[in-house]
Design an enzyme around this catalytic site. Structure first.
Site, PDB file in Angstrom:
ATOM      1  NE  ARG A  33      45.845  51.698  44.798  1.00 46.88           N
ATOM      2  CZ  ARG A  33      46.470  50.552  45.042  1.00 46.88           C
ATOM      3  NH1 ARG A  33      45.824  49.575  45.639  1.00 46.88           N
ATOM      4  NH2 ARG A  33      47.718  50.387  44.706  1.00 46.88           N
TER       5      ARG A  33
ATOM      6  CB  ALA B  10      52.662  47.999  47.536  1.00 48.91           C
TER       7      ALA B  10
ATOM      8  CG  ASP C 287      60.761  35.116  56.289  1.00 51.33           C
ATOM      9  OD1 ASP C 287      60.881  34.480  55.223  1.00 51.33           O
ATOM     10  OD2 ASP C 287      61.680  35.807  56.771  1.00 51.33           O
TER      11      ASP C 287
HETATM   12  C1  DQA Z   1      47.655  44.660  43.446  1.00 52.90           C
HETATM   13  C2  DQA Z   1      48.862  44.794  42.519  1.00 52.90           C
HETATM   14  C3  DQA Z   1      50.033  45.425  43.255  1.00 52.90           C
HETATM   15  O1  DQA Z   1      51.150  45.566  42.382  1.00 52.90           O
HETATM   16  C4  DQA Z   1      49.658  46.800  43.761  1.00 52.90           C
HETATM   17  O2  DQA Z   1      50.712  47.376  44.514  1.00 52.90           O
HETATM   18  C5  DQA Z   1      48.389  46.809  44.529  1.00 52.90           C
HETATM   19  C6  DQA Z   1      47.271  45.976  44.089  1.00 52.90           C
HETATM   20  C7  DQA Z   1      46.401  44.119  42.707  1.00 52.90           C
HETATM   21  O3  DQA Z   1      45.481  43.672  43.387  1.00 52.90           O
HETATM   22  O4  DQA Z   1      46.326  44.190  41.478  1.00 52.90           O
HETATM   23  O5  DQA Z   1      48.224  47.586  45.478  1.00 52.90           O
HETATM   24  O6  DQA Z   1      47.977  43.707  44.465  1.00 52.90           O
END
Ligand code: DQA
Length: 143
Positions: free
Chosen positions: A17, A74, A84
Site C-alpha cells: 500500500r 483513517a 468515546d
Molecule cells: C496513518 C495515517 C492516516 O491518515 C491514514 O488514513 C492511514 C495511516 C499512518 O499510519 O500514517 O491509514 O494512520
C-alpha cells in the site's frame, strides 16, 4: 503489565500500500518487532488489526490490558465512536502513525483521538509503534 496494540483499516495492506508513503515493511514485520521489543521489556502484548470501526470499539471496550497503543488509520480523522471507547475504557492510550499526518493532506491534520490520548507519535514509520510501546510502558511505570 499487558498492552493492547490495535492497527486500524488498510494497515493489513502495508508492504504494497502506497510504499512511497508507508514504506515497504509489512504488518507481519511490524508485529514481529513489537513482539520482540515487548519481550525485551518484559511486558505482554496482544496485537490485532481490523478494518471495522465497531470491531475496534468492541476490542477497546472488552480489553483486559493496562494500556493501549493504537494506529486508528483513517478512523483517526472521523471516529467519535473510537474516541468515546478510549475515554470509557480509561487506560493510558498512545496514538501512533507511520506517516507524519501534519505533513500530508489537510484532512489528515485533525485527529479526534489525540485529545483523549496521553500523546501522539507520528512520522517515524515502524519506529512510531516501538516508540509508542515504550511510551505506554513508561506511563504504566509512573502509575
Ligand atoms: C496513518 C495515517 C492516516 O491518515 C491514514 O488514513 C492511514 C495511516 C499512518 O499510519 O500514517 O491509514 O494512520
Amino acid at each position: 503489565m499487558k498492552i493492547l496494540v490495535i492497527h486500524g483499516p488498510n494497515l493489513d495492506l502495508l508492504g504494497t500500500r502506497e510504499p512511497e508513503v508507508y514504506g515497504k515493511t509489512t504488518l507481519a514485520e511490524i508485529d514481529k518487532s513489537i513482539q520482540d521489543l515487548a519481550k525485551k521489556k518484559g511486558v505482554g502484548v496482544r496485537i490485532i488489526q481490523s478494518n471495522h470501526e465497531g470491531k475496534i470499539v468492541e476490542e477497546i471496550s472488552n480489553s483486559k490490558e493496562d494500556a493501549l497503543v493504537i494506529n486508528p488509520a483513517a478512523y483517526t480523522h472521523t471516529s467519535v465512536a473510537i474516541r468515546d471507547a478510549i475515554v470509557a475504557r480509561k487506560i493510558p492510550t498512545v496514538e501512533v502513525h507511520l506517516s507524519n499526518i501534519y505533513a500530508r493532506e489537510e484532512f489528515r491534520h485533525k485527529s479526534l483521538i489525540a485529545p483523549v490520548a496521553v500523546g501522539q507519535i507520528s512520522g517515524f514509520g515502524m519506529d512510531s509503534y516501538l516508540l509508542g510501546l515504550k511510551a505506554a510502558i513508561s506511563c504504566l511505570k509512573k502509575k
